[in-house]
Design an enzyme around this catalytic site. Structure first.
Site, PDB file in Angstrom:
ATOM      1  N   ARG A  53       0.864  -1.179   0.000  1.00 34.20           N
ATOM      2  CA  ARG A  53       0.000   0.000   0.000  1.00 34.20           C
ATOM      3  C   ARG A  53       0.897   1.223   0.000  1.00 34.20           C
ATOM      4  O   ARG A  53       2.104   1.134   0.021  1.00 34.20           O
ATOM      5  CB  ARG A  53      -0.963   0.013   1.186  1.00 34.20           C
ATOM      6  CG  ARG A  53      -0.554  -0.736   2.468  1.00 34.20           C
ATOM      7  CD  ARG A  53       0.592  -0.181   3.208  1.00 34.20           C
ATOM      8  NE  ARG A  53       0.444   1.242   3.447  1.00 34.20           N
ATOM      9  CZ  ARG A  53       1.457   2.041   3.675  1.00 34.20           C
ATOM     10  NH1 ARG A  53       2.694   1.589   3.666  1.00 34.20           N
ATOM     11  NH2 ARG A  53       1.251   3.321   3.903  1.00 34.20           N
ATOM     12  N   GLY A  54       0.238   2.375  -0.128  1.00 36.59           N
ATOM     13  CA  GLY A  54       0.977   3.623  -0.291  1.00 36.59           C
ATOM     14  C   GLY A  54       0.913   4.016  -1.759  1.00 36.59           C
ATOM     15  O   GLY A  54       1.118   3.165  -2.637  1.00 36.59           O
ATOM     16  N   ALA A  55       0.634   5.259  -2.048  1.00 38.76           N
ATOM     17  CA  ALA A  55       0.362   5.664  -3.434  1.00 38.76           C
ATOM     18  C   ALA A  55       1.434   5.217  -4.430  1.00 38.76           C
ATOM     19  O   ALA A  55       1.119   4.517  -5.406  1.00 38.76           O
ATOM     20  CB  ALA A  55       0.144   7.185  -3.488  1.00 38.76           C
ATOM     21  N   ARG A  90      -8.313   0.174  -6.020  1.00 40.93           N
ATOM     22  CA  ARG A  90      -8.453   1.198  -4.986  1.00 40.93           C
ATOM     23  C   ARG A  90      -8.603   2.553  -5.687  1.00 40.93           C
ATOM     24  O   ARG A  90      -7.861   2.865  -6.609  1.00 40.93           O
ATOM     25  CB  ARG A  90      -7.226   1.229  -4.052  1.00 40.93           C
ATOM     26  CG  ARG A  90      -7.071  -0.044  -3.228  1.00 40.93           C
ATOM     27  CD  ARG A  90      -5.975   0.098  -2.173  1.00 40.93           C
ATOM     28  NE  ARG A  90      -6.382   1.005  -1.088  1.00 40.93           N
ATOM     29  CZ  ARG A  90      -5.540   1.445  -0.155  1.00 40.93           C
ATOM     30  NH1 ARG A  90      -4.251   1.126  -0.210  1.00 40.93           N
ATOM     31  NH2 ARG A  90      -5.955   2.247   0.805  1.00 40.93           N
ATOM     32  N   GLN A 202      -1.100   1.979  10.371  1.00 39.47           N
ATOM     33  CA  GLN A 202       0.103   2.015   9.536  1.00 39.47           C
ATOM     34  C   GLN A 202       1.243   2.761  10.250  1.00 39.47           C
ATOM     35  O   GLN A 202       2.415   2.491  10.016  1.00 39.47           O
ATOM     36  CB  GLN A 202      -0.166   2.712   8.196  1.00 39.47           C
ATOM     37  CG  GLN A 202      -1.010   1.931   7.213  1.00 39.47           C
ATOM     38  CD  GLN A 202      -2.478   2.274   7.270  1.00 39.47           C
ATOM     39  OE1 GLN A 202      -3.012   2.519   8.345  1.00 39.47           O
ATOM     40  NE2 GLN A 202      -3.148   2.294   6.117  1.00 39.47           N
ATOM     41  N   ASP A 243      -1.983  10.897  -1.093  1.00 45.13           N
ATOM     42  CA  ASP A 243      -2.414   9.973  -2.141  1.00 45.13           C
ATOM     43  C   ASP A 243      -2.852  10.709  -3.393  1.00 45.13           C
ATOM     44  O   ASP A 243      -2.958  10.112  -4.471  1.00 45.13           O
ATOM     45  CB  ASP A 243      -3.549   9.093  -1.593  1.00 45.13           C
ATOM     46  CG  ASP A 243      -3.051   8.255  -0.434  1.00 45.13           C
ATOM     47  OD1 ASP A 243      -3.037   8.759   0.701  1.00 45.13           O
ATOM     48  OD2 ASP A 243      -2.638   7.111  -0.689  1.00 45.13           O
ATOM     49  N   ASN A 253      -5.292  12.491   1.878  1.00 43.30           N
ATOM     50  CA  ASN A 253      -4.388  11.614   2.603  1.00 43.30           C
ATOM     51  C   ASN A 253      -5.164  10.783   3.603  1.00 43.30           C
ATOM     52  O   ASN A 253      -6.376  10.919   3.748  1.00 43.30           O
ATOM     53  CB  ASN A 253      -3.289  12.436   3.303  1.00 43.30           C
ATOM     54  CG  ASN A 253      -2.092  11.582   3.710  1.00 43.30           C
ATOM     55  OD1 ASN A 253      -1.590  10.789   2.927  1.00 43.30           O
ATOM     56  ND2 ASN A 253      -1.676  11.718   4.958  1.00 43.30           N
ATOM     57  N   LYS A 254      -4.436   9.900   4.314  1.00 43.80           N
ATOM     58  CA  LYS A 254      -5.091   9.002   5.260  1.00 43.80           C
ATOM     59  C   LYS A 254      -6.025   9.744   6.210  1.00 43.80           C
ATOM     60  O   LYS A 254      -5.701  10.839   6.687  1.00 43.80           O
ATOM     61  CB  LYS A 254      -4.016   8.263   6.064  1.00 43.80           C
ATOM     62  CG  LYS A 254      -4.500   7.238   7.025  1.00 43.80           C
ATOM     63  CD  LYS A 254      -5.421   6.198   6.377  1.00 43.80           C
ATOM     64  CE  LYS A 254      -4.740   5.531   5.227  1.00 43.80           C
ATOM     65  NZ  LYS A 254      -5.674   4.868   4.308  1.00 43.80           N
TER      66      LYS A 254
HETATM   67  C1  LIG Z   1       3.538   7.983   0.038  1.00 44.03           C
HETATM   68  S1  LIG Z   1       1.901   7.488  -0.110  1.00 44.03           S
HETATM   69  C2  LIG Z   1       1.501   7.205   1.537  1.00 44.03           C
HETATM   70  C3  LIG Z   1       0.046   7.353   1.811  1.00 44.03           C
HETATM   71  O1  LIG Z   1      -0.682   6.163   1.465  1.00 44.03           O
HETATM   72  C4  LIG Z   1      -1.359   5.725   2.629  1.00 44.03           C
HETATM   73  O2  LIG Z   1      -2.597   5.149   2.374  1.00 44.03           O
HETATM   74  P1  LIG Z   1      -2.754   3.528   2.400  1.00 44.03           P
HETATM   75  O3  LIG Z   1      -1.892   3.009   3.513  1.00 44.03           O
HETATM   76  O4  LIG Z   1      -4.247   3.334   2.630  1.00 44.03           O
HETATM   77  O5  LIG Z   1      -2.314   3.057   1.031  1.00 44.03           O
HETATM   78  C5  LIG Z   1      -1.531   6.971   3.457  1.00 44.03           C
HETATM   79  O6  LIG Z   1      -2.562   7.795   2.980  1.00 44.03           O
HETATM   80  C6  LIG Z   1      -0.177   7.575   3.272  1.00 44.03           C
HETATM   81  O7  LIG Z   1      -0.049   8.914   3.617  1.00 44.03           O
END
Ligand SMILES: CSC[C@H]1O[C@H](OP(=O)(O)O)[C@H](O)[C@@H]1O
Length: 348
Positions: A53-55, A90, A202, A243, A253-254
């Protein structure tokens, strides 16, 4: 510069060049498990179920998944079907669309026999570029951290971050964590307040794992503690990942990021967003237009982790109905600056 104490890449091609290897982040920090993705369906599952995960990592994984699909069937129908299969995993991180568009553009005009190899090559480029973009974000963020630390040189620089925007969320270095790593390695005393980041934690699980491995002093806090720390002058800056940043500078963002930005604004704490150009979405005017992913209520009503006997177990948090929006939007007016590969910008 290779950061010590951890893998240098969070995604790579398999030995035979036909798949991709990622860390199953659902197991971290309790188990470091590398998994091989061998087809587009596996890549789609890994993204949707947040094995990775992570953009930027979503984009990189999708790029390889797209190449795997074309290795099986390089025809136009497969090109369209695989795009859709990965795109619908997603909805919020714009890197997913960016990466799929980049791979499709690289292969669409090629003879079918050349498409798979070109797709894998483009996926490799996306990964190499992301690592370099994040390193540049770190370099520019390092200069910012030096300026912030000069204000209180006799104590560590206190940074608060939310969720995980570390090397686990990118191909390497991270976005929000890149300046943290580079400042720590440059001898600037940095301490990080790590938001646990409910419901998937996370921060407590992944960012804390990263910082522990790199020897960066940090303290895990409840998501609701940041405002008090800022009020007490214990936060010099908030630095988060994102994101998607829209044309007007709004930041998706989260979930919980917006509340940190409000507390930062109310306490005159600078609020920075770290992002590569691949997370900027010029085709969306404002945060109001961003699809916010709604994830399973179970992510909120259940907690899983190692029990006393070491086995991974699950406990019930509540048996009531739960809502689980995974992201929120921070208006541009609350953002002090954007830490990018081109420098620290006061407007995107
Ligand atoms: C560098 S992108 C990180 C960003 O992605 C995370 O979301 P997820 O864990 O649901 O994919 C979160 O928003 C982070 O800030």
């Amino acid at each position: 510069m290779i950061l010590e104490g951890r893998p240098t890449r969070s995604i790579r091609r398999t030995e035979d060049g036909k798949g991709a290897v990622i860390l199953d982040q659902r197991k971290l920090p309790w188990e470091i498990k590398w998994v091989e993705l061998r087809d587009v369906d596996a890549a789609a599952v890994a993204i949707r179920e947040m094995w990775t995960r992570g953009a930027p990592m979503i984009g990189a994984t999708a790029a390889y998944g797209y190449a795997m699909a074309l290795a099986v069937d390089p025809g136009d129908a497969s090109l369209a079907a695989a795009y859709d299969k990965l795109f619908e995993t997603r909805p919020t991180a714009i890197n997913l669309r960016w990466a799929l568009d980049a791979v499709r553009a690289a292969v669409a005009d090629l003879p079918e026999s050349e498409r798979a190899q070109a797709a894998f090559a483009r996926a490799d480029e996306i990964c190499d570029e992301d690592a370099e973009l994040c390193r540049s974000i770190g370099e520019h963020g390092l200069e910012l951290f030096k300026q912030l630390h000069a204000k209180n040189p006799d104590r560590p620089l206190n940074i608060l971050t939310h969720c995980n925007a570390g090397w686990l969320a990118t191909v390497d270095y991270g976005t929000a964590t890149a300046p943290i790593y580079l400042a720590h390695d440059a001898g600037i005393p940095v301490h990080v307040w790590v938001d646990e980041t409910r419901p998937r934690n996370q921060g407590a699980l992944l960012t804390a794992f990263e910082l522990r491995n790199h020897g960066v002093p940090h303290t895990v806090i409840a998501d609701n503690a940041g405002g008090l720390l800022m009020m007490k002058g214990q936060v010099d800056a908030v630095v988060v990942g994102t994101d998607r940043v829209t044309r007007n500078g709004d930041v998706c963002n989260k979930i919980g990021t917006y509340l940190k930005a409000l507390a930062a604004h109310d306490n005159d704490v600078p609020f920075y967003v770290a992002l590569p150009y691949t997370t900027f979405d010029p085709n969306t005017e404002s945060g109001a237009d961003i699809p916010i992913e709604e994830r399973s209520a179970e992510e909120l009503t259940r907690l899983s982790g190692p029990l006393a006997n070491g086995e991974i177990g699950t406990v019930r948090v509540t048996d009531s109905p739960a809502a689980n929006p995974a992201f929120d939007v921070t208006p541009a007016r609350l953002v002090t600056g954007y830490i990018t590969e081109r420098g620290v910008l006061d407007r995107i």
